[in-house]
Design a protein around this motif. Structure first.
Motif, short mmCIF file in Angstrom:
data_model
loop_
_atom_site.label_atom_id
_atom_site.label_comp_id
_atom_site.label_asym_id
_atom_site.label_seq_id
_atom_site.Cartn_x
_atom_site.Cartn_y
_atom_site.Cartn_z
N LEU A 156 32.56 41.43 29.78
CA LEU A 156 33.79 42.07 30.13
C LEU A 156 34.13 41.94 31.71
CD1 LEU A 156 33.70 45.23 27.87
CD2 LEU A 156 35.49 43.47 27.69
N ALA A 157 32.83 42.19 32.45
CA ALA A 157 33.12 41.90 33.84
C ALA A 157 33.34 40.74 34.35
CB ALA A 157 31.65 42.46 34.55
N ARG A 158 33.00 39.73 33.82
CA ARG A 158 33.24 38.34 34.08
C ARG A 158 34.57 38.21 34.07
NH1 ARG A 158 29.06 33.34 32.93
NH2 ARG A 158 30.93 32.72 34.52
N ALA A 159 35.10 38.56 32.69
CA ALA A 159 36.57 38.20 32.21
C ALA A 159 37.51 39.04 33.35
CB ALA A 159 36.89 38.82 30.83
N ARG A 160 37.18 40.05 33.89
CA ARG A 160 37.77 40.82 35.00
C ARG A 160 37.82 40.32 36.11
NH1 ARG A 160 39.43 45.92 33.42
NH2 ARG A 160 39.64 46.61 35.78
N ASP A 161 36.90 39.30 36.47
CA ASP A 161 36.74 38.69 37.57
C ASP A 161 37.67 37.43 37.83
OD1 ASP A 161 35.90 37.61 40.03
OD2 ASP A 161 33.79 37.41 39.54
N GLU A 200 43.15 42.40 46.49
CA GLU A 200 44.52 42.13 46.04
C GLU A 200 44.12 41.74 44.48
OE1 GLU A 200 46.66 39.69 48.12
OE2 GLU A 200 46.58 40.67 50.09
N ALA A 201 42.87 41.27 44.22
CA ALA A 201 42.62 40.46 43.01
C ALA A 201 42.13 41.55 41.82
CB ALA A 201 41.68 39.41 43.24
N GLN A 202 42.11 42.70 42.08
CA GLN A 202 41.65 43.67 41.22
C GLN A 202 42.35 43.69 39.94
OE1 GLN A 202 38.83 45.84 41.67
NE2 GLN A 202 38.64 44.60 43.50
N ALA A 203 41.66 43.67 38.91
CA ALA A 203 42.36 43.59 37.35
C ALA A 203 43.08 44.87 37.30
CB ALA A 203 41.10 43.40 36.39
N ALA A 204 44.03 44.78 36.55
CA ALA A 204 44.91 45.67 35.78
C ALA A 204 45.91 45.08 35.01
CB ALA A 204 45.96 46.40 37.19
N ASP A 205 46.06 46.04 33.82
CA ASP A 205 46.99 45.27 32.75
C ASP A 205 48.40 44.93 33.31
OD1 ASP A 205 45.10 45.67 30.96
OD2 ASP A 205 45.48 47.39 30.37
N GLY A 206 48.76 43.62 32.94
CA GLY A 206 49.94 43.24 33.36
C GLY A 206 49.91 42.40 34.80
N LYS A 207 48.99 42.62 35.68
CA LYS A 207 49.05 42.11 37.06
C LYS A 207 49.04 40.53 36.78
CE LYS A 207 46.72 42.91 41.34
NZ LYS A 207 45.59 43.70 42.12
N VAL A 208 49.96 40.03 37.85
CA VAL A 208 50.10 38.71 38.17
C VAL A 208 49.83 38.15 39.34
CG1 VAL A 208 51.60 36.78 37.88
CG2 VAL A 208 52.03 38.71 36.22
N ILE A 209 48.84 37.16 39.39
CA ILE A 209 48.74 36.42 40.81
C ILE A 209 48.81 34.97 40.45
CG2 ILE A 209 46.62 36.27 42.37
CD1 ILE A 209 45.58 38.85 41.85
N ALA A 210 49.51 34.48 41.52
CA ALA A 210 49.68 33.17 41.76
C ALA A 210 48.70 32.58 42.58
CB ALA A 210 50.95 32.85 42.24
N ILE A 211 48.23 31.30 42.04
CA ILE A 211 47.18 30.54 42.77
C ILE A 211 47.48 29.05 42.50
CG2 ILE A 211 44.71 29.89 43.29
CD1 ILE A 211 43.98 32.51 41.93
#
Length: 299
Positions: free
Chosen positions: A178-183, A253-264
């Motif tokens: 779970l931790a890796r999936a949130r990373d 800024e990369a902390q996991a939160a439901d629905g959060k979108v980050i463009a890379i």
């Protein structure tokens, strides 16, 4: 001959108590023997199998429902969230029941010098050797913590050397998945690594949530399913037009939160269903890079 009733009553009570003590002793002996038989019979079967088996492959009823739930959760997490090339699954790279990664090809129940004994209340210890021809360095000792269910005795935990516990290790592995999936760094790292290697593009697909929105370099967008051939064309285009835009945002800024979108770079990563997934591929973000190959329009 007269019968002294006053003496018969104490005698009868004494015989009844003696009989009850005997029955309880027989019951206790039977339960202890059932514990030993459960583990002995398991190893007779396990050591007769040509291939090792994982805890998830053991028939229902050997583990308690609580331990089975932990094993099932581990399988589900590996299936749904472990998307990299790392081995996932409790006991996937070893034989949990032998506490070893490898064992003698000729190992069987008799050659293992298997022994079983009770070492505490509802705890039995199995000892054996996984390489009988190579001495005591390959001796193994596993303790089984047992619980009596309505259907009989069940394994509630396995205790290994160095104070290791099957329950604890399962919980730790499940938390690690779970931790890796949130990373985001871990997810993006694998994705861009695959994109840099043209022969690994199919592995990048593991990190995509479908249907995924894909926009070509002309600004035409479409939702694509996994089997859409245009998806692989888009990934191939990304692979050919390598860029230095795959830079992670600051950790805060990369902390996991439901629905959060980050463009890379050309990819949008969205945190959903307990993990980061690629939800959008926008090739227009590569406009500053000279195309190495053209991509057919998405429509």
């Amino acid at each position: 001959m007269k019968i002294n009733k006053k003496r018969l009553l104490p005698l009868g009570i004494g015989l009844f108590v003696f009989a009850m003590v005997g029955l309880l002793a027989d019951k206790a002996w039977s339960e202890k023997q059932q514990q030993l038989d459960l583990i002995t019979d398991f190893y007779r079967d396990h050591l007769a199998r040509p291939d090792k088996r994982q805890p998830s492959q053991v028939p229902p009823g050997f583990f308690t429902p609580e331990l089975e739930a932990l094993i099932d959760a581990n399988n589900q997490l590996c299936y749904s969230l472990s998307r990299s090339d790392d081995i996932c699954g409790y006991g996937a790279d070893s034989d949990v029941f032998l506490d070893a990664q490898e064992a003698s090809p000729s190992l069987d129940f008799e050659r293992s010098s298997f022994r079983i004994s009770r070492v505490g209340d509802n705890v039995v210890e199995a000892t054996f050797n996984v390489y009988p021809d190579m001495g005591t360095a390959y001796d193994r000792q596993i303790r089984y913590v047992l619980v009596q269910e309505d259907e009989g005795w069940r394994v509630d935990d396995m205790l290994f050397s160095q104070n290791r516990s099957m329950r604890v290790e399962l919980l730790q592995e499940n938390d690690a998945i779970l931790a890796r999936a949130r990373d985001l760094g871990d997810t993006a790292g694998w994705v861009f690594n695959y994109l840099r290697n043209g022969d690994m593009l199919d592995r990048a697909v593991r990190f995509i949530a479908f249907p995924v929105q894909v926009c070509d370099q002309y600004g035409v967008c479409a939702a694509m399913k996994r089997d859409d051939p245009r998806l692989m064309q888009a990934l191939d285009y990304l692979s050919d037009n390598k860029s230095d835009t795959d830079v992670l945002p600051p950790p805060a800024e990369a902390q996991a939160a439901d629905g959060k979108v980050i463009a890379i770079g050309a990819l949008d990563f969205t945190f959903q269903n307990r993990a980061w997934w690629v939800t959008r591929i926008d090739l227009r973000r590569l406009q500053g890079i000279k195309p190495a190959s053209g991509l057919p329009p998405t429509v």
